[in-house]
Design a protein around this motif. Structure first.
Motif, PDB file in Angstrom:
ATOM      1  N   UNK A 153       0.833  -1.211   0.000  1.00 59.26           N
ATOM      2  CA  UNK A 153       0.000   0.000   0.000  1.00 59.26           C
ATOM      3  C   UNK A 153       0.863   1.256   0.000  1.00 59.26           C
ATOM      4  N   UNK A 154       0.380   2.287  -0.677  1.00 58.41           N
ATOM      5  CA  UNK A 154       1.078   3.578  -0.610  1.00 58.41           C
ATOM      6  C   UNK A 154       0.312   4.564   0.269  1.00 58.41           C
ATOM      7  N   UNK A 155      -0.807   4.111   0.860  1.00 54.95           N
ATOM      8  CA  UNK A 155      -1.564   4.914   1.815  1.00 54.95           C
ATOM      9  C   UNK A 155      -1.803   4.077   3.065  1.00 54.95           C
ATOM     10  N   UNK A 156      -1.447   4.647   4.214  1.00 49.62           N
ATOM     11  CA  UNK A 156      -1.609   3.946   5.477  1.00 49.62           C
ATOM     12  C   UNK A 156      -2.459   4.767   6.425  1.00 49.62           C
ATOM     13  N   UNK A 157      -3.359   4.086   7.110  1.00 53.34           N
ATOM     14  CA  UNK A 157      -4.154   4.757   8.128  1.00 53.34           C
ATOM     15  C   UNK A 157      -3.294   5.020   9.357  1.00 53.34           C
ATOM     16  N   UNK A 158      -3.692   6.006  10.141  1.00 57.39           N
ATOM     17  CA  UNK A 158      -2.920   6.315  11.337  1.00 57.39           C
ATOM     18  C   UNK A 158      -2.881   5.120  12.293  1.00 57.39           C
TER      19      UNK A 158
ATOM     20  N   UNK B 136      -0.049   1.760  11.835  1.00 64.33           N
ATOM     21  CA  UNK B 136       1.306   1.656  12.363  1.00 64.33           C
ATOM     22  C   UNK B 136       1.319   0.821  13.646  1.00 64.33           C
ATOM     23  N   UNK B 137       0.375   1.096  14.547  1.00 64.09           N
ATOM     24  CA  UNK B 137       0.290   0.292  15.762  1.00 64.09           C
ATOM     25  C   UNK B 137      -0.013  -1.164  15.410  1.00 64.09           C
ATOM     26  N   UNK B 138      -0.899  -1.394  14.464  1.00 63.45           N
ATOM     27  CA  UNK B 138      -1.260  -2.754  14.073  1.00 63.45           C
ATOM     28  C   UNK B 138      -0.029  -3.516  13.595  1.00 63.45           C
ATOM     29  N   UNK B 139       0.825  -2.872  12.812  1.00 62.40           N
ATOM     30  CA  UNK B 139       2.024  -3.549  12.318  1.00 62.40           C
ATOM     31  C   UNK B 139       3.009  -3.794  13.462  1.00 62.40           C
TER      32      UNK B 139
ATOM     33  N   UNK C 238       5.009   8.178   1.569  1.00 57.22           N
ATOM     34  CA  UNK C 238       3.827   7.429   2.019  1.00 57.22           C
ATOM     35  C   UNK C 238       2.779   8.454   2.413  1.00 57.22           C
ATOM     36  N   UNK C 239       1.532   8.142   2.093  1.00 54.70           N
ATOM     37  CA  UNK C 239       0.428   9.022   2.473  1.00 54.70           C
ATOM     38  C   UNK C 239      -0.247   8.461   3.704  1.00 54.70           C
ATOM     39  N   UNK C 240      -0.442   9.303   4.686  1.00 54.91           N
ATOM     40  CA  UNK C 240      -1.076   8.916   5.944  1.00 54.91           C
ATOM     41  C   UNK C 240      -2.491   9.470   5.971  1.00 54.91           C
ATOM     42  N   UNK C 241      -3.456   8.574   6.250  1.00 55.73           N
ATOM     43  CA  UNK C 241      -4.856   8.962   6.155  1.00 55.73           C
ATOM     44  C   UNK C 241      -5.558   8.729   7.485  1.00 55.73           C
ATOM     45  N   UNK C 242      -6.514   9.585   7.797  1.00 53.96           N
ATOM     46  CA  UNK C 242      -7.301   9.402   9.004  1.00 53.96           C
ATOM     47  C   UNK C 242      -8.242  10.569   9.221  1.00 53.96           C
TER      48      UNK C 242
ATOM     49  N   UNK D 128     -11.996   6.947  12.315  1.00 55.60           N
ATOM     50  CA  UNK D 128     -12.140   6.166  11.094  1.00 55.60           C
ATOM     51  C   UNK D 128     -10.835   6.179  10.331  1.00 55.60           C
ATOM     52  N   UNK D 129     -10.503   5.033   9.741  1.00 58.12           N
ATOM     53  CA  UNK D 129      -9.310   4.956   8.924  1.00 58.12           C
ATOM     54  C   UNK D 129      -9.567   5.376   7.493  1.00 58.12           C
ATOM     55  N   UNK D 130     -10.807   5.570   7.182  1.00 59.43           N
ATOM     56  CA  UNK D 130     -11.128   6.036   5.841  1.00 59.43           C
ATOM     57  C   UNK D 130     -10.801   5.074   4.727  1.00 59.43           C
TER      58      UNK D 130
END
Length: 972
Positions: free
Chosen positions: A665-670, A673-676, A812-816, A967-969
């Protein structure tokens, strides 16, 4: 039961060393002088599979004699032998007709009679309930009839010396009532011109209609019914009895070769500890079985290994483990109708028609065959559509008619096409209105035709790997068709009318009794092993044997509670009781050990698949007292297996074995990171593969739907006219009205019962929120943004995302979306994330672990630092002197306690350190580094099973109690 004194039998003891059926075949052939010597003999064996095997050995033994031709005997089961010996003249009623005749006899009984037989008399219209009672009586009647009893005779025995004790008057009255109903039942059958087959056989005995010149041989039968004993006693010939035991055990068998329980109960079982293994779970039993097989090289050739299954719970684990080893598991008994796809579909349909519940509809639509049929009528995925709809609106039930309320129509808009498509497939069944059994059968046939027409497995040509599934599907549909014919042809005098749901219930009973799917052919393209039931093991011929489920309640099997025939009564009447089952299983275990030696292994478990404790069979502890302690120690020290791994071609452990190639993915939800950081494995499964566990048994708003509902209320407040109010009452009145309005918008009138309670609890949270909000407004704070995400202002920027630059790589694009952003009158900013736990954790401890002695910091969550990074367009660029906003959690506790603001104050250097960690995590995700299991939390049971978690170390206690509304969108 007693039998005629003139009975003539000749017992021959074959020993129990070596393959028993092969020994029997050699003994049979050695006893004749020409190829036709057995052609007129009726040979009874314990089961059809044993019969087929015996015929093969007989052919081989005849070839050893040098005979070019051989005329085999007729090999039968015990029940079929009885029918061959007795000549009944009247037509027998089939199983379904007999059951329905019992139903009519019950319904004709008076209230006092029924009260003695059933705890609660069902309504006349509840035919499913009446059929269950009728089946119970038919089963009791059949079990007694083969021993020569009817209900009246049992009553007479109870009134005399049954079991050597007095019988309560109420029990005598009950058997008098049973006898009365039985007499009415006989009249019902007589009116149809039919008789009960069991009573017809005894009538033939009484009339002397017996083939007295028949030559009979019993092979390995250790339980002989009273009916067969009486039939054999009428013969003018000598019955040959072949017993699988040495002659030194002659005292353990009667003249028919049946076990004498008193000779076996209490004797020691010679079970060497090296032949008995104790492990924890069903999964462990399966893994040990495959390990034993692999060590003996038994998986290389079909037929070299058989697996005994005393506990059906182990079967799916065995099948999966064997398939992973490249071995096909073949159920030697065949596939019960109830385990086939059409039967499961019918069972789910019956449940939905009876209850109309939300959960039953979800289970029905999830059936792959119905899902395929629905997809052909819809332009969307019906399962995903319903999975999205149900948690959001939590309907208690679904009717297939159009709703007549505007709000309900709006709510159902998303699923209305699905319901219409289902109505089209079900046709007249959808209303579940009573009709004749013949018409119900016709309507069911039409619905099945709509579902299975053009099914890919029913095409003329299927792929080789699908051939077995296609065979089972065709056979199961043929079984369903046969059951439908039975429904159609049942005499109308006893058939009556029934709802489609009730008719499906009867069809499933017919199918289960009559439509066993034959076992799969032995494959020629890969190794295979047979899975055998406990009672089939003694006569199996594979060189190696592993017996799983060697546990109490399985060996010997525990008897289900029998309200009519408790164990004491069963023993007195000569029926199978606990003593007889125990004696039989001691014999089987002893014979297996004697005939196989080191080629048999018994495996006991310590836990069920649900984690409930189970114990090794009592048979394992039947030994000399000097050995008992050692056996107990052996049972209490179960073998333990390491977590599951797969080894790659280089000999290194590869974990997990199911990582699939997907674009990074090139977009990650905020929250990604914790999930990984918690578990790269679970990040891949949940965030990359988008695998999700769905529970159809919704009973209330889950944390996600509760959070969504609460968030909608708080969002409306933050955008409403009183958001800046400093008056607690004004704020709460607005919130309360919003709750009422959104409740009507979100949920139907007939919502799950827990939802109104949850809404009342939510009002307590909102009261606390109103108090806090009034106070914070008085301090000078104002809500500036709600449900906020970055605006895409610069060229190339993505809407709702913020750029995170990477060293030597694309950004990387961070989304939230941020729940709430406040600003103070003095210009300060505050970024808040809502939480809903009874007691929220401090954001500092949630996000990082500081080891002061080592001088190191370990980030565990990056959500709030990323929020600081995202909000720079509001608060100012941190690299150009902008100040870090106040970050924190706003907790709305569920116990009515005060709202808590949990702030954390970090400077720009801390945020920069967190962003560097974010870059490292993003780089690993891009590289596809998902091998580390880490420490996953909040696993669903299916995920624990997938990962092998909980086999050695208990899984983590669960998900964080703090539930975020953010929401992670849709990002990873």
């Amino acid at each position: 039961m007693a039998h005629a004194a003139s009975v003539s039998t000749n017992r021959r003891f074959l020993g129990w060393d070596g393959p028993l059926l092969e020994r029997a075949a050699r003994a049979m052939v050695q006893g004749i002088h020409e190829p036709m010597g057995l052609a007129h003999v009726l040979v009874a064996v314990p089961g059809a599979r044993a019969g087929r095997t015996l015929l093969g050995y007989l052919a081989a033994a005849s070839r050893e004699r040098g005979w070019k031709g051989f005329f085999p005997p007729r090999v039968l089961t015990q029940g079929r032998l009885v029918d061959e010996l007795l000549c009944t003249t009247q037509p027998s009623a089939d199983r379904t007709t007999r059951t329905l005749a019992w139903e009519r006899a019950l319904q004709e009984a008076d209230a006092e009679t029924l009260a003695r037989l059933v705890a609660q008399v069902p309504p006349r219209t509840d035919r499913s309930a009446w059929w269950r009672i009728a089946e119970d009586l038919r089963t009791v009647h059949a079990e007694l009839a083969v021993e020569g009893y009817d209900f009246l005779r049992v009553r007479e025995r109870m009134g005399s010396d049954l079991a050597g004790g007095s019988v309560p008057a109420s029990e005598l009255k009950r058997w008098e009532s049973l006898a009365s109903v039985q007499a009415t039942w006989r009249e019902e059958l007589r009116a149809l011109g039919a008789i009960d087959p069991h009573e017809g056989r005894f009538a033939a005995l009484t009339e002397g209609s017996v083939q007295r010149d028949a030559e009979v041989m019993l092979v390995g039968i250790v339980e002989v019914s009273g009916l067969l004993r009486r039939a054999l006693a009428e013969l003018e010939t000598t019955t040959e009895v072949l017993i699988f035991a040495p002659e030194s055990e002659a005292g353990g068998f009667d003249e028919f070769g049946a076990l004498r329980p008193e000779a076996w109960i209490g004797r020691s079982v010679p079970l060497p500890l090296e032949r008995w293994r104790v492990v924890r779970t069903p999964e462990d039993q399966a893994r040990l079985t495959v390990a034993i097989a692999a060590s003996s090289e038994s998986l290389e050739y079909a037929g070299d290994l058989s697996i005994g299954v005393a506990d059906d719970e182990v079967v799916p684990y065995l099948v999966r483990r064997l398939e992973a080893a490249g071995v096909r598991a073949r159920d030697a008994a065949g596939t019960p109708f109830s385990r086939t796809a059409p039967a499961r579909l019918l069972a789910e349909l019956r449940m939905f028609l009876e209850t109309r519940s939300s959960a039953s509809l979800a289970a029905l639509v999830r059936h792959p065959d119905l899902e395929r049929a629905l997809r052909s009528r819809l332009d969307f995925d019906p399962v995903l559509r319903l999975d999205d709809y149900r948690p959001e609106h939590l309907p208690r039930r679904f009717d297939l008619q159009e709703p007549d309320v505007a709000d309900a129509a709006r709510r159902r808009r998303d699923v209305e096409p699905l319901l219409e498509a289902l109505h089209g497939i079900l046709g007249p069944l959808a209303l579940n209105e009573p009709r004749s059994l013949a018409r119900a059968a016709d309507d069911l046939r039409e619905s099945l035709r709509r579902i299975y027409t053009d099914h890919p497995l029913l095409l003329q040509e299927v792929e080789p790997e699908d051939a077995e599934d296609a065979r089972v599907l065709r056979a199961s549909l043929e079984g369903a068709a046969s059951a439908l014919v039975t429904l159609e042809t049942t005499p109308p005098e006893v058939a009556g009318e029934a709802s489609p749901a009730a008719a499906i219930g009867l069809l499933l009973r017919i199918g289960e009794a009559e439509a066993l799917i034959a076992p799969a052919p032995v494959p020629t393209d890969q190794p295979s092993v047979e899975l055998l039931g406990w009672l089939e093991l003694l006569l199996d011929t594979a060189p190696h044997l592993v017996v799983t489920g060697f546990n109490e309640g399985r060996v010997p099997a525990s008897a289900e509670g029998d309200s009519f025939l408790p164990d004491r009564v069963r023993g007195a009447l000569g029926l199978e009781d606990d003593e007889r089952r125990t004696a039989r299983d001691i014999y089987i275990t002893t014979a297996l050990l004697a005939s196989r030696g080191e080629r048999v292994t018994f495996v006991s478990g310590r836990q069920t698949r649900d984690g409930d404790p189970i114990f090794p069979t009592r048979l394992a502890f039947l030994c000399d007292p000097a050995e008992a302690g050692e056996r107990v120690d052996h049972a209490l020290a179960p073998e333990v297996f390491a977590p599951v791994v797969r080894v790659d071609h280089d000999g290194e452990e590869e974990f997990p074995p199911y990582v699939l190639d997907r674009p990074a993915p090139d977009t990650l939800a905020v929250t990604a990171f914790k999930a990984y950081m918690e578990s790269p494995v679970m990040f891949h499964i949940r965030r990359i593969l988008r695998a999700e566990s769905v529970d159809d048994r919704l009973g209330e708003m889950d944390p996600r739907s509760f959070g969504t509902f609460t968030h909608e209320i708080l969002e409306e407040f933050a955008r409403g006219p009183v958001k800046d109010s400093e008056d607690e009452a004004t704020i709460y009145r607005f919130l309360e009205k919003t709750v009422v309005r959104l409740r009507q918008r979100f949920f139907p009138e007939e919502v799950l019962p827990a939802v109104p309670l949850q809404i009342e609890q939510l009002k307590l949270r909102l009261q606390s929120f109103a108090k806090w909000q009034a106070a914070t407004a008085a301090e000078g704070w104002r809500i500036r943004e709600v449900e906020w995400s970055p605006n895409a202002k610069s060229e190339g920027a993505r809407r709702g995302c913020v750029e995170l630059t990477m060293k030597g790589a694309d950004s990387i694009w961070v989304k939230g979306k941020i729940d709430r952003i406040d600003q103070h009158a003095d210009g300060r900013w505050r970024v808040l994330d809502y939480k809903t736990s009874h007691k929220s954790n401090e954001p500092e401890s949630v996000h990082r672990k500081i080891r002061r002695k080592e001088g190191t910091t370990e980030w565990r969550d990056l959500q709030l630092p990323l929020y600081a990074h995202m909000t720079q367009e509001l608060t100012g660029n941190l690299e150009k002197g902008g100040k870090v906003p106040e970050l924190g959690y706003l907790n709305l506790p569920g116990n009515g306690g005060p709202v808590e603001l949990k702030p954390v104050r970090w400077d720009a250097a801390v945020i920069a350190d967190a962003l560097e960690t974010a870059r490292e995590v993003a780089a690993k995700i891009r590289q596809g580094d998902f091998r580390d299991l880490g420490k996953p939390r909040g696993l669903e049971p299916i995920e624990e099973e997938l990962l092998g978690i909980g086999l050695v170390v208990p899984p983590d206690s669960g998900a964080d109690e703090d539930e975020s509304f953010g929401s992670d969108g849709g990002a990873a």
